[in-house]
Design a protein around this motif. Structure first.
Motif, PDB file in Angstrom:
ATOM      1  N   GLN A 203       9.845  20.108 -17.002  1.00  0.00           N
ATOM      2  CA  GLN A 203      10.416  18.773 -17.113  1.00  0.00           C
ATOM      3  C   GLN A 203       9.452  17.934 -17.957  1.00  0.00           C
ATOM      4  O   GLN A 203       8.252  17.899 -17.657  1.00  0.00           O
ATOM      5  CB  GLN A 203      10.580  18.144 -15.731  1.00  0.00           C
ATOM      6  N   GLY A 205       8.489  14.273 -19.592  1.00  0.00           N
ATOM      7  CA  GLY A 205       8.726  12.853 -19.352  1.00  0.00           C
ATOM      8  C   GLY A 205       8.816  12.038 -20.641  1.00  0.00           C
ATOM      9  O   GLY A 205       8.010  12.226 -21.555  1.00  0.00           O
ATOM     10  N   TRP A 228      12.846  12.094 -16.919  1.00  0.00           N
ATOM     11  CA  TRP A 228      12.437  13.518 -16.993  1.00  0.00           C
ATOM     12  C   TRP A 228      13.603  14.364 -17.465  1.00  0.00           C
ATOM     13  O   TRP A 228      14.676  14.310 -16.890  1.00  0.00           O
ATOM     14  CB  TRP A 228      11.941  13.992 -15.632  1.00  0.00           C
TER      15      TRP A 228
END
Lengths: 435, 373
Positions: A203, A205, A228
Motif C-alpha cells: 500500500q 501513501g 493508501w
C-alpha cells in the motif's frame, strides 16, 4: 571424423555391447607437490613474489621469473551450487583448522604452521614455502587469486601518509610511529553471482489536500490526509562478483572498508604468487558466506522494489523473490596487515594490496579534539553571556533589554550549530580507533 | 520368419491374389483363393467405396511384393465402442443425407490392413553427439512481509550439463518401421498413431479374409524414412551407452549391411455413405482406438426442399393477408387483420433461407476434411 578417436578423447564405460563411447580427457590436474619451495635457479637463494613486477625475483642475484598464468578476470571459472558441492562445503567446515607441520626441504627444520596458514618462510634458512593443502572437494581450493600490485614500500608510504592525514592524530604520529609489522597476506574471499527476480505488492501513501468551508467560523480550512492505494511491480537484478570475506580472523569491519577489489585482475592460482607472502585458507564456510551474500542481494532487491513505489510512504509491503543462475568462486585477494606502536599502544592498519585503499586505527590527540570542540561551542556561549549581561542591564537601561534578547537568540543559533559540529567531530574521533 | 532383400519380384509365399479397383486404381491383396471378402465378387473398394474390385492382370501381379508380412497389429476396438463412435459420427449433422446413418455405416464396415515396411539391418558407424547429464542445484526462494520478515525456502532445481562424446557403433537393428504408402503420414495425422507394441507375429489364419493394401512405395523409396528412424534408435542407444539423460546434435556416417524388408500390417476399418450427388464419401476408423475420420456433409437437397416448403408457406400466408386486405374494401375491419397476416409472412419467408444457409455453412467447414488416405 578423420582420426578416431580424436585427440584428447579417452574410452569410457559403455552400458551397451556394440557401442563404444569416448569422452574428452579430464583437464589434467597437475600432480602437485605437497610443498613448493622457491629457489633461484642461478644462485640458489630464495626467490619471492614481486608485487611491482608481477613475477618471482631473486633479491640476491636479480634473477627474474615472469608470472606463469595470464589474467583471466571475470572469465575465471565459476561454480554452481550443486547438491554435491554444497554437501562437500558443509563437510569442509573444519578445513584448515588442523595445525600442519612443514618440513623445510632446504635445511630440514620443522615448522609448525598455525591453522589456516598456507605459506611459510623457514625461520632457520629463510626459504619461502607454499603448502598445497588438500581440500575435501577440489572446488573448495582457491582456484583464482588477485595478485599483489602494491609492494611493501609503497604500502608503507601510503600508511605514513594516511597516518598524518588527519588533524585529530598527534602531530608526531607521522614521524614517530614506526610501522613495525607490514605483512602481505592473501585474504580468502567468496565471490557470488546471481540474478534475483522479485514481485512485490504494497500500500503506497499519497498525500491529498482537502479544502473545506467551515460555516461556523466562516473560513476555508485545509486538511492534508494520506490516501493508501495498492501498488505492485516486478524487479529483476543482476549481481556480479559480490565479495564476501572468507576469514573471521581479520577484522570484518576493516576488510569491508578495503574490499573494492577489481576482479578483472583475477589470475589462475599458482604457488609462485604466494612466495614470500602469507596466505590464509577460508574459515567462513561457503554456506555461511552465501547466506551473507543472499541477505545483501535480497535487501538490495527489496530497496529496488521500494524504489518502484510511486511515493516513499509504503506499508503492508510484501514480496517474493527467486534466485537464479547462482554461482560462486573461492579466491584469495591481496592485503597488507600492518601494526604499529604509538604511545605504548598497538594499532592495526589494513591496506588493499591491489588498489592501496587503506583502513585502520589511528591514535587520537584528545587535547586537540577537545580544544576544537570548545572552539566550536565557545562563540555561542560567549555571545550568550553577553546577551544575559545586556538583559540584566535592561533592568536599569530598558533599551538594552531588547538588544540582550536579540544577542541571546543569535547565541542560541550559534550554540546549536557549534554543538552539531562538535558531536560530529567527537564521533569521527571515536571512530578513528574503532576496529 | 522369412525376410528378403526387398526386391519387388520376390517370394510368392503370401497366399493371396492382387486385386485392383476399377475406379480408383487402388490395389489390394485379397487373401485366400481370389474370392473377394464378405460380399464377393461385388465387394466395394474400401478407398472409393463404390467400384468393384477385379483381379490384377498378370503383368502387374508379377511385380508385386507378396512375401508374407512379419507382424500384424490386431484389431483392438470393441464392437460397442465402434457402434458408439459411428453413432457419434452420424449424429449432429444438419439435414444429413438419407444414406448417412449409423446403421448404414455399420452395415458397410469393411476391415482393411494398411502396410508398413519393417527393415532389419546391421549398422556400423562412428558417431558423435552432445550428451546431457541431469544434476541438481540448490537454489532459494524468499518471501518477505512487513512484520513477518524474511522466510527462506531451499529449493532444488534440475539442470542439464552437456558434454561431447564420440564413439563407434556396431549393432543389429530389427523391425525399424518405414511408411509403405505415400499417404502414411496423412493417415497417422488424421487417425492417430498405432501402438506397434501390440503387434503379433503373422499367422495366415489370423488375417481371415481381410483385404491388405498393396504398398505403393517400394523399399528403395521408404529407405530414407527407415534411415531416419534408425538414426533415432541409434542416438537413443548411444545415449543409454553413455549413461546420459539426454542426447542432441547426433551425427554419424553409417554403413548398412544385409538389409531385410518385411511388412507390418496396421488395422483400419472403412465405410462409406452416398452424398447428395450419389458420390461415395469415405469414412475411416482406427482399428485400435476407434478414432473416426471422414467428411460429415449435410444434404443440400434436403435443405433446399425444406426451404422451398417454408417459402411456399410464407407465400401462402402473404396471399391470405393480401386477400383479407382486399376484402377490407367490403368489410373495413379486415384491413388490420390482413396487414398483420401479410407481415407475419415476412419472418417465415426469411426463415426459409435458414436450412440452406446452415447446410452451406456446415459443409464449408467440412471442406477441410479431405480424404487423403
Amino acid at each position: 571424423m578423420t582420426t578416431f578417436p580424436p585427440d584428447g578423447y579417452q574410452r569410457v564405460a559403455s552400458t551397451l555391447p556394440g557401442i563404444e563411447v569416448y569422452a574428452p580427457v579430464a583437464e589434467a590436474t597437475e600432480a602437485e607437490a605437497a610443498v613448493v619451495q622457491f629457489k633461484c635457479p642461478r644462485c640458489q637463494a630464495t626467490t619471492a613474489y614481486s608485487a611491482e613486477e608481477g613475477g618471482l625475483r631473486c633479491a640476491h642475484c636479480g634473477y627474474y621469473e615472469p608470472p606463469s598464468t595470464p589474467a583471466v578476470g571475470k572469465r575465471a571459472q565459476e561454480f554452481e551450487f550443486t547438491v554435491e558441492t554444497v554437501s562437500a562445503a558443509r563437510e569442509a567446515a573444519g578445513w584448515g583448522t588442523e595445525r600442519r607441520t612443514l618440513r623445510c626441504q632446504s635445511c630440514g627444520s620443522e615448522t609448525s604452521l598455525p591453522p589456516g596458514r598456507l605459506t611459510s618462510t623457514c625461520p632457520f634458512c629463510g626459504s619461502n614455502q607454499v603448502l598445497q593443502q588438500d581440500a575435501p572437494d577440489d572446488h573448495l581450493r582457491p582456484r583464482f587469486l588477485i595478485p599483489f600490485a602494491i609492494d611493501a614500500d609503497r604500502c608503507r608510504a601510503i600508511a605514513r601518509e594516511w597516518l598524518g592525514s588527519s588533524w585529530m592524530t598527534p602531530k608526531s604520529l607521522k614521524t614517530a610511529a614506526g610501522v613495525t609489522e607490514l605483512t602481505g597476506v592473501y585474504v580468502p574471499y567468496w565471490t557470488f553471482d546471481a540474478r534475483t527476480s522479485a514481485s512485490w505488492r504494497a500500500q503506497v501513501g499519497h498525500q491529498v489536500t482537502d479544502r473545506t468551508y467551515d460555516s461556523s467560523s466562516k473560513t476555508w480550512k485545509t486538511r492534508t490526509r494520506t490516501v493508501w492505494r495498492w501498488e505492485s511491480g516486478h524487479v529483476a537484478r543482476v549481481f556480479d562478483d559480490l565479495l564476501v570475506p572468507g576469514s573471521d580472523k581479520l577484522s570484518s569491519h576493516l576488510l569491508r572498508k578495503i574490499q573494492d577489489y577489481d576482479t578483472q585482475a583475477l589470475v589462475p592460482y599458482a604457488p609462485s604468487y604466494l612466495a614470500g607472502l602469507l596466505a590464509q585458507a577460508y574459515d567462513v564456510p561457503l554456506e555461511s558466506a552465501w547466506a551473507v551474500a543472499r541477505e545483501q542481494m535480497r535487501d538490495r532487491t527489496r530497496e529496488a522494489c521500494h524504489g518502484q513505489a510511486s511515493t516513499s510512504q509504503v506499508r503492508n509491503f510484501s514480496m517474493s523473490l527467486d534466485f537464479s543462475d547462482e554461482s560462486w568462486r573461492y579466491v584469495v585477494a591481496p592485503a597488507y596487515v600492518a601494526a604499529y606502536r604509538y604511545g605504548g599502544q598497538s594499532y592495526q592498519v589494513m591496506v588493499n594490496g591491489q588498489t592501496g585503499a587503506i583502513a585502520g586505527q589511528r591514535p587520537v590527540d584528545w587535547t586537540k579534539v577537545w580544544l576544537a570542540v570548545a572552539a566550536m561551542v565557545a562563540p555561542g556561549l560567549l555571545l550568550g553571556l553577553l546577551g544575559v549581561l545586556a538583559a540584566v542591564l535592561g533592568t536599569v537601561m530598558p533599551p538594552s533589554l531588547a538588544v540582550g534578547g536579540g544577542v541571546l537568540l543569535v547565541a542560541l543559533v550559534l550554540v546549536i550549530i557549534g554543538g552539531v559540529f562538535a558531536v560530529m567531530t567527537l564521533n569521527k574521533a571515536r571512530g578513528m580507533d574503532d576496529v | 520368419m522369412s525376410e528378403n532383400d526387398g526386391s519387388l519380384s520376390e517370394v510368392r509365399a503370401l497366399e493371396a491374389i492382387g486385386v485392383v479397383c476399377e475406379q480408383c486404381d487402388w490395389r489390394y491383396f485379397a487373401p485366400g483363393d481370389g474370392t473377394i471378402p464378405d460380399v464377393s465378387p461385388s465387394s466395394v473398394c474400401p478407398h472409393c467405396g463404390s467400384a468393384r474390385l477385379i483381379p490384377l492382370d498378370r503383368d502387374a501381379a508379377d511385380h508385386l511384393y507378396s512375401a508374407p508380412p512379419e507382424l500384424v497389429v490386431p484389431f483392438g476396438v470393441s464392437e460397442a465402442k465402434l457402434a458408439q463412435q459411428i453413432a457419434t459420427f452420424a449424429s449432429g449433422i444438419p439435414y444429413a443425407p438419407p444414406d448417412l446413418t449409423a446403421t448404414a455405416l455399420r452395415h458397410r464396415l469393411q476391415r482393411l490392413y494398411l502396410p508398413m515396411w519393417l527393415v532389419d539391418v546391421d549398422v556400423t558407424t562412428q558417431w558423435g553427439a552432445e550428451v546431457g547429464f541431469n544434476y541438481e542445484v540448490v537454489s532459494h526462494q524468499e518471501r518477505y512481509a512487513d512484520g513477518a520478515g524474511w522466510r527462506t525456502a531451499e529449493v532444488r532445481e534440475t539442470r542439464v550439463r552437456w558434454e561431447p562424446r564420440v564413439g563407434t557403433l556396431e549393432r543389429h537393428y530389427d523391425n525399424t518401421a518405414a511408411p509403405a504408402l505415400e499417404t502414411q503420414a496423412a493417415l497417422q495425422r488424421v487417425l492417430g498413431s498405432f501402438d506397434l507394441a501390440g503387434a503379433e507375429p503373422y499367422r495366415p489364419e489370423s488375417l481371415g479374409r481381410v483385404l491388405i493394401r498393396i504398398p505403393d512405395r517400394p523399399p528403395q523409396a521408404a529407405w530414407p524414412d527407415a534411415a531416419a528412424a534408425l538414426q533415432e534408435r541409434a542416438a537413443r542407444e548411444c545415449q543409454i551407452a553413455a549413461e546420459a539423460d539426454h542426447i542432441r546434435s547426433y551425427r554419424w556416417s553409417p554403413a548398412y549391411t544385409d538389409p531385410a524388408w518385411t511388412l507390418l500390417l496396421l488395422p483400419v476399418l472403412a465405410a462409406a455413405y452416398l452424398d447428395d450427388d450419389g458420390a461415395p464419401q469415405r469414412v475411416l476408423i482406427h482399428g485400435q482406438t476407434g478414432q473416426v475420420y471422414g467428411a460429415r456433409r449435410g444434404s443440400m437437397k434436403r435443405a433446399q426442399r425444406v426451404s422451398l416448403i417454408t417459402g411456399l408457406i410464407a407465400l401462402a400466408i402473404f396471399a391470405i393477408g393480401l386477400v383479407l386486405a382486399l376484402l377490407s374494401l367490403l368489410l373495413p375491419p379486415l384491413l388490420v387483420v390482413g396487414i398483420a397476416i401479410a407481415l407475419a409472412a415476412i419472418p417465415v419467408g426469411i426463415g426459409a433461407i435458414f436450412p440452406i444457409a446452415r447446410v452451406w455453412s456446415y459443409n464449408r467447414k467440412q471442406a477441410d476434411v479431405r480424404m487423403e488416405v
